[in-house]
Design a protein around this motif. Structure first.
Motif, PDB file in Angstrom:
ATOM      1  N   ALA A 321       0.824  -1.208   0.000  1.00 43.97           N
ATOM      2  CA  ALA A 321       0.000   0.000   0.000  1.00 43.97           C
ATOM      3  C   ALA A 321       0.861   1.262   0.000  1.00 43.97           C
ATOM      4  O   ALA A 321       0.613   2.205  -0.765  1.00 43.97           O
ATOM      5  N   VAL A 322       1.889   1.293   0.851  1.00 43.28           N
ATOM      6  CA  VAL A 322       2.773   2.469   0.900  1.00 43.28           C
ATOM      7  C   VAL A 322       3.546   2.605  -0.409  1.00 43.28           C
ATOM      8  O   VAL A 322       3.703   3.715  -0.944  1.00 43.28           O
ATOM      9  N   ALA A 323       4.019   1.484  -0.946  1.00 44.80           N
ATOM     10  CA  ALA A 323       4.741   1.527  -2.228  1.00 44.80           C
ATOM     11  C   ALA A 323       3.849   2.091  -3.327  1.00 44.80           C
ATOM     12  O   ALA A 323       4.310   2.869  -4.190  1.00 44.80           O
ATOM     13  N   ASN A 324       2.565   1.754  -3.275  1.00 44.26           N
ATOM     14  CA  ASN A 324       1.667   2.226  -4.327  1.00 44.26           C
ATOM     15  C   ASN A 324       1.225   3.666  -4.116  1.00 44.26           C
ATOM     16  O   ASN A 324       0.936   4.369  -5.091  1.00 44.26           O
ATOM     17  N   LEU A 325       1.183   4.132  -2.872  1.00 39.99           N
ATOM     18  CA  LEU A 325       0.969   5.567  -2.662  1.00 39.99           C
ATOM     19  C   LEU A 325       2.153   6.342  -3.223  1.00 39.99           C
ATOM     20  O   LEU A 325       1.970   7.364  -3.909  1.00 39.99           O
ATOM     21  N   LYS A 326       3.358   5.858  -2.966  1.00 41.38           N
ATOM     22  CA  LYS A 326       4.555   6.518  -3.503  1.00 41.38           C
ATOM     23  C   LYS A 326       4.523   6.513  -5.027  1.00 41.38           C
ATOM     24  O   LYS A 326       4.851   7.518  -5.674  1.00 41.38           O
TER      25      LYS A 326
END
Length: 394
Positions: A321-326
């Protein structure tokens, strides 16, 4: 003027804390806020040890302030509702309304009693530190009542369910019974510990299931499998098609969990308060919401079935999820979720257990090494959540 992106994280379990850690490390221009009911995080996989009196609650707790970055603003409160069309969250106690650009919803799980009469009122549930502590206090109260009255109904205990939590609780209880017998003055043979459920440890193969059942039976557990509990009262349970009555003053309900009730209240498309997410961990209806942990339903593309919610999968969901927000904020390509299991482990008390698929290899273990392996997996998870201090704490 630098414009910061407001990111709101709900829940400080495995998924929420891992998301906070990765967001703080992301080098993005973020205002990160974390909301959690309590000022601490706890190891949810060890709650049964607290409920059985085998572990002090502080041994599985970590202060959130000690394990989060100073880039994370922490608010201790409960979530009342998520106003998803307004990008805001209303808090229960302060009534504060928090705005967000992006939401990480990691609100966690609640017990699921499936409408069974009396289960919510009379059964002991294991879903957080408070009720685990209260469970053990109830057990002690019942043992003290036996000591005063000699009423053997207070030596009858039922565990409803047959999954990992049920089996691990049974393992802790059978380890405690000899200690209780000495302290409260009863013969071990007079203590009746019964497990009622449709099956036992269905995620394991037949050989490992048989080992677990034999071990627990050898230590005094009676299994009533292929049956469901129909009602719970303060004097016992009714189970089976013929409405058998089993007297028991202590009943543990470990037959299922659902996601947070806030999911349904906030209008998510859900089943048992879990949301079937996209493969980038976003909500199917709101692209600025990432749903992770026990409120997320993630499909295993190889089987078509949803993964069971675990601490391992929650951490990996937070990573993606964090990787995809980035990726979204830097206009990069999103990464689909893939799950790499560290293994399925069931401890049967502190001295034995069963495990399979350790570290992704087709390895099956039975016996004394399993509790140690479970603790090592916990320490790795704790390190991923909060660093070396958390990993060394337990």
């Amino acid at each position: 003027m630098l414009i910061m992106t407001d990111v709101l994280v709900l829940g400080a379990g495995y998924a929420g804390l891992r998301a906070c850690k990765q967001l703080a490390k992301s080098k993005l221009d973020l205002n990160i806020t974390l909301v959690n009911k309590n000022s601490y995080n706890y190891d949810a996989t060890a709650l049964e040890t607290v409920a059985a009196g085998a572990t002090a609650p502080e041994n599985i707790m970590m202060d959130i302030a000690d394990v989060t970055s100073n880039k994370v603003h922490f608010i201790q409160d409960e979530v009342e509702v998520i106003n998803r069309n307004q990008n805001s969250v209303v808090l229960k106690n302060s009534k504060q309304e928090l705005k967000y650009d992006y939401l990480f919803n990691a609100l966690g799980f609640e017990p699921e009693t499936f409408g069974t009469p009396g289960a919510d009122e009379y059964a002991l549930q294991i879903s957080n530190i408070d009720n685990a502590v209260a469970d053990y206090e109830t057990v002690v109260k019942h043992l003290e009542t036996y000591q005063k009255t000699g009423n053997k109904d207070y030596l009858s205990m039922v565990v409803v369910g047959g999954g990992l939590t049920s089996a691990e609780l049974l393992g802790e209880l059978v380890h405690q019974i000899p200690k209780w017998a000495r302290k409260y003055g009863f013969d071990k043979a007079d203590f009746q510990l019964t497990c009622i459920g449709p099956n036992l440890l269905s995620m394991f193969d037949e050989k490992q299931r048989a080992y677990a059942q034999r071990y627990l039976e050898k230590h005094g557990v009676k299994f009533i499998l292929g049956q469901n509990v129909k009602s719970v009262s303060d004097t016992g349970v009714i189970y089976g098609d013929n409405n058998h009555n089993l007297p028991a003053r202590t009943v543990f309900w470990t037959a299922g969990v659902s996601g947070s009730h806030v999911i349904e209240k906030s209008g998510y498309p859900e089943h048992r308060d879990r949301v079937a997410v996209n493969d980038d961990m976003t909500s199917p209806t709101n692209a600025n919401e990432y749903i992770i942990g026990d409120v997320a339903a993630v499909k295993d593309q190889s089987t078509g079935r949803f993964y069971p919610p675990t601490g391992q999968i929650a951490i990996q969901e937070a990573n993606i999820a964090v990787a995809n927000l980035k990726a979204k904020l830097t206009h990069s390509k999103p990464v689909p979720f893939t799950y790499r299991s560290l293994g399925t482990v069931c401890s049967l008390g502190p001295t034995t257990g069963i495990a399979y698929d350790l570290l992704g290899f087709p390895i099956k273990l039975t016996g004394i090494l399993v509790p140690t392996i479970k603790n090592l997996i916990f320490k790795r998870s704790a390190f991923e959540l909060s660093g070396l201090k958390a990993a060394l704490q337990r």
